[in-house]
Every structure is written in C-alpha cells, then in structure tokens.
Design an enzyme around this catalytic site. Structure first.
Site, PDB file in Angstrom:
ATOM      1  CG  MET A  27      -2.021  -1.057   1.154  1.00 15.44           C
ATOM      2  SD  MET A  27      -3.054  -1.091   2.637  1.00 15.44           S
ATOM      3  CE  MET A  27      -1.939  -1.921   3.786  1.00 15.44           C
ATOM      4  CB  ALA A  28       1.051   4.107  -2.338  1.00 10.77           C
ATOM      5  CB  CYS A 118      -3.435   0.647 -10.290  1.00  6.25           C
ATOM      6  SG  CYS A 118      -3.786   2.390  -9.973  1.00  6.25           S
ATOM      7  CG  ASN A 233      -6.478  -8.377  -2.043  1.00  3.67           C
ATOM      8  OD1 ASN A 233      -6.357  -7.490  -2.880  1.00  3.67           O
ATOM      9  ND2 ASN A 233      -6.482  -8.109  -0.750  1.00  3.67           N
ATOM     10  N   GLY A 234      -9.407  -9.207  -0.743  1.00  6.61           N
ATOM     11  CA  GLY A 234     -10.640  -8.423  -0.751  1.00  6.61           C
ATOM     12  C   GLY A 234     -11.517  -8.721   0.443  1.00  6.61           C
ATOM     13  N   GLY A 257      -4.765  -6.140   2.833  1.00  7.66           N
ATOM     14  CA  GLY A 257      -4.362  -4.753   2.667  1.00  7.66           C
ATOM     15  C   GLY A 257      -4.998  -3.864   3.705  1.00  7.66           C
ATOM     16  NE  ARG A 258      -9.735  -1.758   1.078  1.00  3.45           N
ATOM     17  CZ  ARG A 258     -11.055  -1.807   0.913  1.00  3.45           C
ATOM     18  NH1 ARG A 258     -11.792  -0.738   1.172  1.00  3.45           N
ATOM     19  NH2 ARG A 258     -11.639  -2.913   0.498  1.00  3.45           N
TER      20      ARG A 258
END
Length: 400
Positions: A27-28, A118, A233-234, A257-258
């Site tokens: 994650m940026a 992206c 993922n998700g 991720g989040r």
C-alpha cells in the site's frame, strides 16, 4: 474469534515455504520498512514466529531501472527481513526486463510481485493498471520479461527469485480477464497468482466477489494442477474473514491490505486463526499507544523525524478507531511534529480500555464505483499483438 478447525498446508511461493499463508499487500505510503518491521515485531511477540510474507511498497519499473532516489529509498529492507519481497508496477516489457534484471544482479529482493490491479482513472485511461490484462499479448510479454530479466540477471548458483502476479477480476462486469490472466501468468513463468476480487469499475467499493476466487482457483488447477498457488484478496478485515475465504473458495492463501490499517498486530491473529493455534488477546489502549509510538520511532529512523512525524499523522485515526479519544487530542495528534510530543500526547489517553468491538470492519478508502476510462479502442481486440499502454501510464500509483 473463529479459529480454523484443521491446520492449513504451508503456502509455497517458489522456493519459499510460509508457515502462515498470509501476505501483506503493498500500500503506497503505508507498507514501508517501518510498517513491515512493526508487523513482524508484533507477530513475533504474539506468536513466537514470523510466518507470513510482508511485501514492500510498490515501485515503478522505469523509476527503479533509472535509479530514481525516492524509488531507491522505497526499496529499503530491514537487516533481518527474510524474504525481502518487492512489488513492481509496470506497463512496458522493456522497462520490466531492465528492472527485473537489476533486482537480480544487485540482489535487491528475494521475491518479485507484479501489480496489475490499480483502478485509478489517470492510469487506466492510458491502458495501465487494471486495464492492461485485457490486452492478453501485452500482459503476457510483460510477465515474460520479468521472468527473463530475473533469469538473465541472476548470478550463477544464486537462489531463484520467484515471480508472482496480482490482478483484478477485470475491467467491469462485461469484461472479465482474471481467468486468462491467471493462465497466461503461469504459462509465462509466474509461480503464484493473486486476485483482488473486484473489478476496476468497483474500485474499492461494495463487496468483493469471492466466488470469482473460486473460479480462478478451479481454472488454474485445471491447467496446472496444484503447482500454481492462488491467493485471494478483498474484504479481509478480521482473522475469521481469512478462514472463511480459504474454506469457501479453496484458495491457497490470502492477501491483506486495508484490514491491517491501524492494526499491525492483525497478522498474529491471522496466523493463529488459520493454523488453529490460540488466538492472541487484542491489545488494550495502553498497548495500542505503545505500538503507535513504536511506529513513529521506526518512521523517524527511516525518513528522519520531521517526515516520520508527518507520516505517522495519517495512521492516527486508524489506530484510535472506536477508542475514547476526544476531538482535540485527535487534532493535536494529527499535527504532531516530534517524537517527544507524540509520546506526551499518547500518555494522556486512558491505558486500560479494552479493544473496542466497533473498531472491527472495513477500513481505509471505500470510494464509489464508476465507469472505467480507457484509451480509445482499447476494448476492440483483446489479442491485439502490438498493443501498448500510452505514454504517461508508467507512473507511481496506489496499487489495487
């Protein structure tokens, strides 16, 4: 919390065998060496081991090959980080090859992941990100270039650097690409694939469609047997979500991720839940404040104190979600300038407040679905042999 009823088989990514089939998604501005170190420290403290895979912030292939100073700084790894995992964003076979060869020749990483997820409009309108796998031959040439670059740059007798690929379901509900993408990536030498179970049109909104992870797993298994792991993922926001995803879809591992924003200890819970071991107790507010301060220390060590404190500010709301912290204190933390001030402000919080139940659930950006902007004629021919992303698609992006 739910725990797995049986121990899951270990996840193999090329030559690496992971005791926990859990991968930290790049994650940026988040998954720098400071955050990864913190996640690993907490997993070790709570479970006694570092079992998963922690992936570096995504970097752009061209910027890496051209040795952009900011990009080179982003590839920093901790001395004890093993394996060192790096993710490339790329739209061009030439720069992909150059970057991959550089990674192998200079030993910059032990594992290379490639991002085609992206959904940002400024990227898709030029044919990059999650728009690119629609052009099957272009996608194939880029994955092939990464694998060849690694092979050509690897010193004789050096360990293999595995290449993996992450992508979305497709552009929208009418243009799915994930089944072809999984097959093509494996044909070109990728050793594992990961699916963010949303389309580009969904961005980060709504629910991930885990049924498509099942379809991808079945499709890849049909073509390659069990040799190519499929990761899902998700919508993994708690440990039981990962267990449910693996049981429901048959996927070999999960990418998170989040869900770990403001919860870098989540990986210890994920490892315990999936492997059926005792679940670590969620931290109380006093422990969370210590974790926040440690995060600030690590960011200051990586960026310098001034930038490190600017970076920690965006994490404050994630860490304090659901905890009793007044608006004035939150505002002061969101403008903190020194480590000393960070410590002093955190010390004003009550220490014994248990982790709140309403801190669970979705985190980070959600956004709204929208039409995917594409180059003119992009959808005309998915097998166009000379397709290429437009100038400007090779930019720093947010992943996906």
């Amino acid at each position: 919390m739910t725990t797995a009823t049986t121990t899951q088989p270990k996840l193999r990514i090329g030559r690496f065998e992971l005791d926990s089939p859990v991968v930290l998604a790049p994650m940026a501005g988040v998954t720098n060496v400071a955050f990864r170190s913190l996640c690993r420290e907490l997993e070790r403290a709570r479970t006694g081991t570092v079992a998963g895979l922690y992936v570096c912030e995504m970097v752009t292939a061209r910027a890496l090959a051209e040795r952009h100073p900011v990009t080179m700084h982003m590839t920093t790894f901790a001395p004890d980080e093993d394996p060192r995992s790096l993710q490339l964003y790329t739209v061009d076979a030439k720069w992909t090859y150059e970057a991959a060869r550089m990674i192998a020749e200079e030993g910059l990483a032990d594992h290379l992941d490639m991002n085609f997820g992206c959904p940002v409009p400024k990227v898709t309108r030029r044919g990059g990100g999650s728009a690119l796998p629609y052009k099957r031959n272009l996608f194939a040439s880029i994955v092939d270039s990464a694998v060849r670059g690694i092979a050509d740059g690897s010193p004789a007798g050096s360990p293999e650097i595995p290449v993996t690929v992450k992508f979305r379901i497709g552009i929208d509900d009418e243009h799915h690409t994930h089944l072809d993408a999984g097959r093509i990536a494996a044909e070109q030498g990728a050793v594992a694939v990961a699916l963010h179970a949303r389309t580009a049109a969904q961005r980060y909104s709504g629910q991930a469609d885990w049924d498509e992870i099942t379809r991808l797993k079945e499709h890849v298994h049909h073509h390659f047997g069990d040799t190519i792991p499929v990761l899902g993922n998700g919508d993994i926001f708690a440990a039981e979500d990962a267990v449910t995803m693996m049981e429901r879809t048959g996927c070999d591992g999960v990418v998170v991720g989040r869900g770990c924003l403001g919860r870098p200890w989540l990986f210890s819970e994920l490892s315990a839940a999936i492997n059926g071991t005792p679940m670590p107790v969620p931290p109380h507010l006093g422990e969370v404040t210590d974790i926040m301060y440690r995060h600030g220390e690590l960011l200051a060590a990586h960026h310098g104190e001034d930038k490190g404190m600017r970076e920690i500010r965006k994490h404050v709301a994630w860490y304090l979600r659901g905890f009793p912290a007044g608006g004035e204190l939150r505002t002061r933390l969101a403008t903190v300038k020194t480590l000393a001030d960070l410590r002093a402000l955190l010390d004003t919080l009550p220490q014994d407040v248990p982790f709140p139940k309403d801190a669970e659930g979705p985190r980070g950006r959600q956004g709204t679905p929208g039409k995917v902007v594409l180059p003119e004629g992009w959808l005309d021919d998915p097998w166009e042999s000379d397709a290429a992303a437009m100038p400007g698609a090779e930019v720093e992006t947010s992943g996906g």
